[in-house]
Motif scaffolding. Structure first.
Motif, PDB file in Angstrom:
ATOM      1  N   THR A  36     -51.301  13.880  17.690  1.00 12.41           N
ATOM      2  CA  THR A  36     -52.127  13.847  16.438  1.00 12.41           C
ATOM      3  C   THR A  36     -51.151  12.504  16.015  1.00 12.41           C
ATOM      4  O   THR A  36     -50.201  12.066  16.409  1.00 12.41           O
ATOM      5  N   GLY A  37     -50.788  12.780  14.506  1.00 14.64           N
ATOM      6  CA  GLY A  37     -49.283  11.896  13.975  1.00 14.64           C
ATOM      7  C   GLY A  37     -49.536  10.357  13.045  1.00 14.64           C
ATOM      8  O   GLY A  37     -51.365   9.969  14.260  1.00 14.64           O
ATOM      9  N   SER A  38     -49.460   9.891  12.558  1.00 18.56           N
ATOM     10  CA  SER A  38     -49.716   8.573  11.843  1.00 18.56           C
ATOM     11  C   SER A  38     -49.900   6.986  13.659  1.00 18.56           C
ATOM     12  O   SER A  38     -50.067   5.851  13.607  1.00 18.56           O
ATOM     13  N   SER A  39     -48.749   7.600  14.680  1.00 17.31           N
ATOM     14  CA  SER A  39     -48.552   5.811  15.851  1.00 17.31           C
ATOM     15  C   SER A  39     -50.432   5.695  16.222  1.00 17.31           C
ATOM     16  O   SER A  39     -50.465   4.966  16.575  1.00 17.31           O
ATOM     17  N   LEU A  65     -53.135  17.641  21.374  1.00 17.85           N
ATOM     18  CA  LEU A  65     -51.966  18.668  21.846  1.00 17.85           C
ATOM     19  C   LEU A  65     -51.470  19.542  21.574  1.00 17.85           C
ATOM     20  O   LEU A  65     -50.998  20.373  22.148  1.00 17.85           O
ATOM     21  N   ASP A  66     -51.161  19.771  20.196  1.00 18.65           N
ATOM     22  CA  ASP A  66     -50.906  20.481  19.855  1.00 18.65           C
ATOM     23  C   ASP A  66     -51.603  21.246  18.066  1.00 18.65           C
ATOM     24  O   ASP A  66     -52.286  20.490  17.731  1.00 18.65           O
ATOM     25  N   TYR A  79     -54.184  21.034  12.534  1.00 21.48           N
ATOM     26  CA  TYR A  79     -54.673  20.227  13.161  1.00 21.48           C
ATOM     27  C   TYR A  79     -55.617  19.607  13.535  1.00 21.48           C
ATOM     28  O   TYR A  79     -56.643  19.076  14.278  1.00 21.48           O
ATOM     29  N   GLY A 131     -47.681  10.017  21.491  1.00 19.60           N
ATOM     30  CA  GLY A 131     -47.202   9.279  20.431  1.00 19.60           C
ATOM     31  C   GLY A 131     -45.512   9.781  20.644  1.00 19.60           C
ATOM     32  O   GLY A 131     -45.055  10.854  21.572  1.00 19.60           O
ATOM     33  N   ILE A 132     -44.397  10.437  19.527  1.00 24.96           N
ATOM     34  CA  ILE A 132     -43.454   9.715  19.746  1.00 24.96           C
ATOM     35  C   ILE A 132     -42.438  10.576  19.150  1.00 24.96           C
ATOM     36  O   ILE A 132     -43.036  10.383  17.408  1.00 24.96           O
ATOM     37  N   HIS A 137     -39.724  13.772  20.986  1.00 21.98           N
ATOM     38  CA  HIS A 137     -40.704  15.703  21.736  1.00 21.98           C
ATOM     39  C   HIS A 137     -42.026  14.586  21.569  1.00 21.98           C
ATOM     40  O   HIS A 137     -41.811  13.350  20.977  1.00 21.98           O
ATOM     41  N   GLY A 139     -46.103  15.805  22.017  1.00 14.95           N
ATOM     42  CA  GLY A 139     -46.552  16.846  21.686  1.00 14.95           C
ATOM     43  C   GLY A 139     -45.638  17.360  21.009  1.00 14.95           C
ATOM     44  O   GLY A 139     -45.097  16.705  19.481  1.00 14.95           O
ATOM     45  N   PHE A 140     -44.875  18.901  20.529  1.00 13.43           N
ATOM     46  CA  PHE A 140     -44.584  19.805  20.105  1.00 13.43           C
ATOM     47  C   PHE A 140     -43.056  20.082  20.670  1.00 13.43           C
ATOM     48  O   PHE A 140     -42.597  21.478  20.644  1.00 13.43           O
ATOM     49  N   ASN A 164     -41.925  15.557   9.199  1.00  9.10           N
ATOM     50  CA  ASN A 164     -43.646  15.829   9.144  1.00  9.10           C
ATOM     51  C   ASN A 164     -43.638  16.638   7.537  1.00  9.10           C
ATOM     52  O   ASN A 164     -44.874  16.289   6.758  1.00  9.10           O
ATOM     53  N   ARG A 166     -43.624  14.878   5.231  1.00  9.91           N
ATOM     54  CA  ARG A 166     -44.735  13.427   4.131  1.00  9.91           C
ATOM     55  C   ARG A 166     -45.600  13.937   4.523  1.00  9.91           C
ATOM     56  O   ARG A 166     -46.561  13.410   3.913  1.00  9.91           O
ATOM     57  N   PHE A 167     -46.378  14.653   5.086  1.00  7.86           N
ATOM     58  CA  PHE A 167     -47.694  15.557   5.476  1.00  7.86           C
ATOM     59  C   PHE A 167     -48.065  16.827   4.878  1.00  7.86           C
ATOM     60  O   PHE A 167     -49.443  16.981   4.317  1.00  7.86           O
ATOM     61  N   LYS A 201     -37.445   5.351  15.746  1.00 12.39           N
ATOM     62  CA  LYS A 201     -38.230   6.598  16.818  1.00 12.39           C
ATOM     63  C   LYS A 201     -37.126   5.240  17.763  1.00 12.39           C
ATOM     64  O   LYS A 201     -37.687   5.342  18.869  1.00 12.39           O
TER      65      LYS A 201
END
Ligand code: GLP
Length: 260
Positions: A36-39, A65-66, A79, A131-132, A137, A139-140, A164, A166-167, A201
């Motif tokens: 997940t994530g924007s990357s 992942l999580d 997720y 992503g990172i 990290h 995943g988480f 996070n 922002r989400f 990052k």
């Protein structure tokens, strides 16, 4: 590690998609690891474009992942919803073959064991998208995670909850714990494709690629994996000591896409 640096995000996504396609094609029963994530969004966009052009991913099994612990399943940041929205539907994956850790299980430890078993039962993950986090990290798996860890419950750092926010409405609304594949789990994937953008990052990226292998930067464990592709924009690469060496070694084709 193969480290590609370019501000052409579509070109980076194409490198990622090439690697993912090749890994999945090599496998008789292909298994994809989703993040997940924007990357990773440009990577999903590129894969979705290829699906429209005929790439068939309907036989692919996928594992996320999580997941946040306790988040209602209908929450847009659950997720399971994010993966459905951003990967499963656009990539044409079969919903019945897409798995996300269960953050709502009454027995979370048991759910973690079951998740590991599910991954093992299909022969492991062929290619993992990552992503990172700004704290390193994956995943988480937050700093201090065992580099041999398996799927388990993890408390999120204040930094991750701020990142996070922002989400969500605010950092306070970000759940405090999650279920994540472990670093040991991630390291068993056949190959790994990690994408990172932006100055926030850059410290984590430098620690991952050039720092010591250490639980201080969980992503540094990827140095121990034989098949890792790292895709960075210039801002994410700004703290890399050997950036010129990577640029000379791994060139990104400056593609121009024509979808007409
Ligand atoms: C999230 C996810 C990670 C993701 C990271 C970075 O917390 N659990 O898998 O890689 O944070 O997110 P982004 O790509 O939005 O910066």
């Amino acid at each position: 590690m193969k480290v590609y640096i370019s501000n052409n995000i579509d070109a980076l996504a194409a490198v990622a998609a090439d690697e993912i396609e090749a890994s999945l094609r090599r496998s008789a029963a292909p298994v994809l690891g989703l993040a997940t994530g924007s990357s990773p969004l440009p990577v999903y966009r590129e894969l979705a474009r290829r699906v429209k052009l005929g790439l068939d991913l309907t036989e692919v099994t996928a594992f996320a992942l999580d997941e946040y612990v306790g988040i209602p399943v209908e929450h847009p940041q659950c997720y399971a919803q994010v993966i459905r929205r951003e990967a499963q539907i656009p990539l044409g994956l079969d919903a019945a073959r897409v798995f996300v850790p269960n953050g709502r299980a009454t027995d979370l430890s048991e759910a973690c064991v079951e998740y590991e078993k599910a991954i093992a039962s299909v022969g492991g993950i062929d290619v993992q998208i990552l992503g990172i986090g700004s704290d390193g990290h994956i995943g988480f798996n937050e700093p201090s995670s065992s580099l041999a860890s398996r799927t388990r419950v993890v408390a999120l750092t204040a930094e991750t909850r701020r990142d996070n926010a922002r989400f969500f409405g605010s950092a306070d609304e970000v759940p405090t714990t999650c279920v994540t594949q472990g670093i040991g789990t991630i390291r068993e994937s056949g190959s790994i494709v990690l994408i990172a953008q932006g100055r926030t990052k850059s410290a984590a990226v430098a620690a991952m690629v050039e720092g010591p292998v250490s639980a201080v930067c969980p992503a540094s464990a990827l140095q121990l994996h034989p098949k890792v592709t790292i895709l960075l924009d210039e801002q994410a690469a700004v703290e890399l000591r050997f950036a010129d060496y990577y640029r000379a070694s791994y060139t990104v084709a400056e593609l121009v896409q024509d979808d007409s």
